[in-house]
Design a protein around this motif. Structure first.
Motif, PDB file in Angstrom:
ATOM      1  N   GLU A   1       0.850  -1.185   0.000  1.00  0.00           N
ATOM      2  CA  GLU A   1       0.000   0.000   0.000  1.00  0.00           C
ATOM      3  C   GLU A   1       0.889   1.238   0.000  1.00  0.00           C
ATOM      4  O   GLU A   1       1.982   1.223   0.577  1.00  0.00           O
ATOM      5  CB  GLU A   1      -0.898   0.054   1.241  1.00  0.00           C
ATOM      6  N   THR A   2       0.397   2.303  -0.620  1.00  0.00           N
ATOM      7  CA  THR A   2       1.129   3.564  -0.612  1.00  0.00           C
ATOM      8  C   THR A   2       0.228   4.681  -0.099  1.00  0.00           C
ATOM      9  O   THR A   2      -0.982   4.672  -0.325  1.00  0.00           O
ATOM     10  CB  THR A   2       1.648   3.920  -2.016  1.00  0.00           C
ATOM     11  N   PHE A   3       0.851   5.641   0.572  1.00  0.00           N
ATOM     12  CA  PHE A   3       0.128   6.773   1.160  1.00  0.00           C
ATOM     13  C   PHE A   3       0.958   8.037   0.942  1.00  0.00           C
ATOM     14  O   PHE A   3       2.171   8.037   1.187  1.00  0.00           O
ATOM     15  CB  PHE A   3      -0.081   6.576   2.667  1.00  0.00           C
ATOM     16  N   ILE A   4       0.315   9.103   0.488  1.00  0.00           N
ATOM     17  CA  ILE A   4       1.002  10.382   0.319  1.00  0.00           C
ATOM     18  C   ILE A   4       0.446  11.379   1.322  1.00  0.00           C
ATOM     19  O   ILE A   4      -0.772  11.519   1.472  1.00  0.00           O
ATOM     20  CB  ILE A   4       0.849  10.927  -1.110  1.00  0.00           C
ATOM     21  N   CYS A   5       1.349  12.046   2.010  1.00  0.00           N
ATOM     22  CA  CYS A   5       1.013  13.054   3.008  1.00  0.00           C
ATOM     23  C   CYS A   5       1.606  14.380   2.553  1.00  0.00           C
ATOM     24  O   CYS A   5       2.822  14.507   2.397  1.00  0.00           O
ATOM     25  CB  CYS A   5       1.577  12.656   4.379  1.00  0.00           C
ATOM     26  N   GLY A   6       0.755  15.374   2.335  1.00  0.00           N
ATOM     27  CA  GLY A   6       1.216  16.644   1.806  1.00  0.00           C
ATOM     28  C   GLY A   6       1.469  17.690   2.872  1.00  0.00           C
ATOM     29  O   GLY A   6       0.705  17.812   3.827  1.00  0.00           O
ATOM     30  N   ASN A   7       2.578  18.423   2.706  1.00  0.00           N
ATOM     31  CA  ASN A   7       2.833  19.614   3.510  1.00  0.00           C
ATOM     32  C   ASN A   7       3.581  20.596   2.623  1.00  0.00           C
ATOM     33  O   ASN A   7       4.157  20.196   1.602  1.00  0.00           O
ATOM     34  CB  ASN A   7       3.618  19.268   4.787  1.00  0.00           C
ATOM     35  N   PRO A   8       3.596  21.879   2.932  1.00  0.00           N
ATOM     36  CA  PRO A   8       4.204  22.851   2.009  1.00  0.00           C
ATOM     37  C   PRO A   8       5.677  22.606   1.709  1.00  0.00           C
ATOM     38  O   PRO A   8       6.183  23.117   0.713  1.00  0.00           O
ATOM     39  CB  PRO A   8       3.997  24.185   2.753  1.00  0.00           C
ATOM     40  N   TRP A   9       6.361  21.845   2.554  1.00  0.00           N
ATOM     41  CA  TRP A   9       7.764  21.549   2.307  1.00  0.00           C
ATOM     42  C   TRP A   9       7.896  20.572   1.145  1.00  0.00           C
ATOM     43  O   TRP A   9       8.606  20.784   0.190  1.00  0.00           O
ATOM     44  CB  TRP A   9       8.384  21.026   3.600  1.00  0.00           C
ATOM     45  N   LYS A  10       7.189  19.455   1.232  1.00  0.00           N
ATOM     46  CA  LYS A  10       7.146  18.484   0.143  1.00  0.00           C
ATOM     47  C   LYS A  10       6.105  17.427   0.476  1.00  0.00           C
ATOM     48  O   LYS A  10       5.665  17.297   1.618  1.00  0.00           O
ATOM     49  CB  LYS A  10       8.509  17.838  -0.096  1.00  0.00           C
ATOM     50  N   ASN A  11       5.710  16.662  -0.538  1.00  0.00           N
ATOM     51  CA  ASN A  11       4.793  15.542  -0.324  1.00  0.00           C
ATOM     52  C   ASN A  11       5.588  14.316   0.114  1.00  0.00           C
ATOM     53  O   ASN A  11       6.512  13.896  -0.582  1.00  0.00           O
ATOM     54  CB  ASN A  11       4.048  15.224  -1.621  1.00  0.00           C
ATOM     55  N   TRP A  12       5.218  13.773   1.273  1.00  0.00           N
ATOM     56  CA  TRP A  12       5.874  12.554   1.742  1.00  0.00           C
ATOM     57  C   TRP A  12       5.159  11.334   1.170  1.00  0.00           C
ATOM     58  O   TRP A  12       3.929  11.255   1.157  1.00  0.00           O
ATOM     59  CB  TRP A  12       5.821  12.459   3.263  1.00  0.00           C
ATOM     60  N   LEU A  13       5.937  10.356   0.734  1.00  0.00           N
ATOM     61  CA  LEU A  13       5.384   9.106   0.218  1.00  0.00           C
ATOM     62  C   LEU A  13       5.775   7.962   1.148  1.00  0.00           C
ATOM     63  O   LEU A  13       6.964   7.717   1.367  1.00  0.00           O
ATOM     64  CB  LEU A  13       5.917   8.839  -1.193  1.00  0.00           C
ATOM     65  N   PHE A  14       4.783   7.282   1.683  1.00  0.00           N
ATOM     66  CA  PHE A  14       5.019   6.157   2.584  1.00  0.00           C
ATOM     67  C   PHE A  14       4.488   4.871   1.960  1.00  0.00           C
ATOM     68  O   PHE A  14       3.558   4.889   1.146  1.00  0.00           O
ATOM     69  CB  PHE A  14       4.319   6.375   3.932  1.00  0.00           C
ATOM     70  N   VAL A  15       5.083   3.739   2.342  1.00  0.00           N
ATOM     71  CA  VAL A  15       4.592   2.437   1.910  1.00  0.00           C
ATOM     72  C   VAL A  15       4.339   1.550   3.123  1.00  0.00           C
ATOM     73  O   VAL A  15       4.916   1.750   4.192  1.00  0.00           O
ATOM     74  CB  VAL A  15       5.584   1.718   0.963  1.00  0.00           C
ATOM     75  N   LYS A  16       3.483   0.578   2.909  1.00  0.00           N
ATOM     76  CA  LYS A  16       3.227  -0.450   3.915  1.00  0.00           C
ATOM     77  C   LYS A  16       3.181  -1.797   3.206  1.00  0.00           C
ATOM     78  O   LYS A  16       2.371  -2.005   2.297  1.00  0.00           O
ATOM     79  CB  LYS A  16       1.910  -0.193   4.646  1.00  0.00           C
ATOM     80  N   LEU A  17       4.113  -2.685   3.580  1.00  0.00           N
ATOM     81  CA  LEU A  17       4.155  -4.037   3.023  1.00  0.00           C
ATOM     82  C   LEU A  17       3.400  -4.996   3.930  1.00  0.00           C
ATOM     83  O   LEU A  17       3.500  -4.911   5.164  1.00  0.00           O
ATOM     84  CB  LEU A  17       5.599  -4.532   2.883  1.00  0.00           C
TER      85      LEU A  17
END
Length: 382
Positions: A7-23
């Motif tokens: 699974e992938t999840f993107i978390c946005g903030n003005p600095w940059k969009n963080w991309l996380f994964v869950k296996l």
């Protein structure tokens, strides 16, 4: 044990969009990782899913084979994008390995080499490019217990600078040194901005203020330029965050010119990062890994640093980002008076707070425009 899904999840903030994964695995053990890459969150996310046929069904313990399948076997050089996709998946594998073994990640990477990790503050200078602003904020950082802090005083400079802007940059460096005193390390961030000639002019001008390093003063692609600056600069040069394979570090290290190496685990994966740390150790160098991508990357760097005898400094950006960031991971990584320790729970020791992540959606304007006036405010482009 087999990997069954990602699974992938993107978390946005003005600095940059963080991309996380869950296996996910067939034994119910899950692992998390991160694939953040400034303006390429959606691109790396696509790569993670496009390549999943190569790692679904694999044993998460076989991290070296997974890396070969995702890098070598694709038979293309996807650079930082491909490296970020690998790192996200491989970090999640190491998280699973640690949980299955009941051990924190650093114990699996060589064990405890340090009692605690000295941190340097980054991202603290959000605001106008004025010496007084840098002076005042630097005092606040030191009051929090930090004994080292990094900053980019160069505005939106690129290759060459006008005399007025040159003088402003040196005045900012002087203001920070005056604010923090002689006992605190100041680290000057170059962000790959300059020609060799300009970089050396700045190195000479900043030398009286005794920076601990001048970071990435020239673009990384031409290692000959990096080496020339490193050999001629009166200030130690630090670099390495842009490289995404062992061979690039081998080429840099053979010149015996740069001895502060800022490898980026986010582009390499943990296995390759650990091997590169050994290469640096063999060249009598020290490491200060780049950990400004996002919160999971920072945790990974803490584990790597704890297990590395040649650790120098840990980068801490997260404390100076959006205040809600500390809720993205459970539990959050905490700095105490300028020092931290990696989590002691099994694996990387943290989990994603998906409810908090969902509150901050992706925004295509969330990235760092380093060559635009006012980028230091980190307000994004959206």
């Amino acid at each position: 044990m087999k990997i069954t899904d990602v699974e992938t999840f993107i978390c946005g903030n003005p600095w940059k969009n963080w991309l996380f994964v869950k296996l996910h695995t067939d034994e119910g053990v899950t692992g998390i990782g991160e694939g953040t890459l400034n303006g390429f969150a959606k691109t790396v996310e696509a790569a993670i899913h496009e390549l999943k046929h190569l790692y679904i069904g694999m044993d998460p313990h076989d991290v070296e084979t997974i890396a070969l399948k995702m890098i070598r076997d694709v038979y293309s050089d996807g650079g930082q994008i491909q490296g970020s996709a690998l790192a996200a998946v491989e970090t999640a594998c190491w998280d699973i390995i640690g949980k299955a073994a009941g051990q924190p990640l650093y114990k699996l990477l060589g064990g405890k080499c340090h009692d605690k990790l000295r941190c340097y503050a980054n991202g603290w200078y959000r605001g106008p490019r004025e010496p007084q602003m840098f002076h005042d904020k630097a005092k606040e950082v030191v009051a929090r217990g930090y004994t080292a802090l990094k900053f980019d005083p160069f505005g939106n400079a690129w290759r060459t600078v006008e005399r007025k802007d040159f003088q402003t940059a040196i005045e900012i460096i002087a203001a920070v040194r005056e604010a923090v005193g002689d006992e605190v390390d100041i680290l000057i961030e170059g962000h790959n901005r300059f020609s060799v000639h300009t970089a050396l002019q700045f190195a000479e001008a900043m030398a009286p203020y005794k920076p601990a390093w001048f970071e990435a003063p020239v673009p990384p692609q031409r290692i000959s330029s990096v080496v020339e600056v490193a050999k001629r600069s009166p200030v130690p040069i630090a670099c390495g965050e842009d490289y995404y394979c062992r061979e690039q570090f081998a080429e840099l290290l053979k010149h015996d010119a740069v001895h502060i190496i800022q490898l980026e685990p986010q582009f390499l994966g943990i296995s390759a990062a650990k091997q590169i740390i050994g290469m640096v150790h063999a060249h009598n160098g020290v490491i200060a890994p780049h950990s400004a991508q996002g919160p999971v990357c920072s945790v990974v760097c803490a584990h790597l640093n704890m297990a590395s005898p040649n650790f120098y400094l840990h980068e801490m950006f997260d404390e100076f980002n959006e205040p809600w960031e500390e809720e993205v991971l459970q539990p959050p990584l905490k700095v105490e008076r300028g020092f931290l320790r990696p989590p002691e729970r099994p694996g990387i020791g943290v989990e994603l707070n998906l409810e908090q992540i969902a509150k901050h959606p992706y925004d295509p304007g969330y990235w760092i425009p380093l060559f635009k006036q006012g980028w230091e405010k980190r307000e994004g482009q959206g």
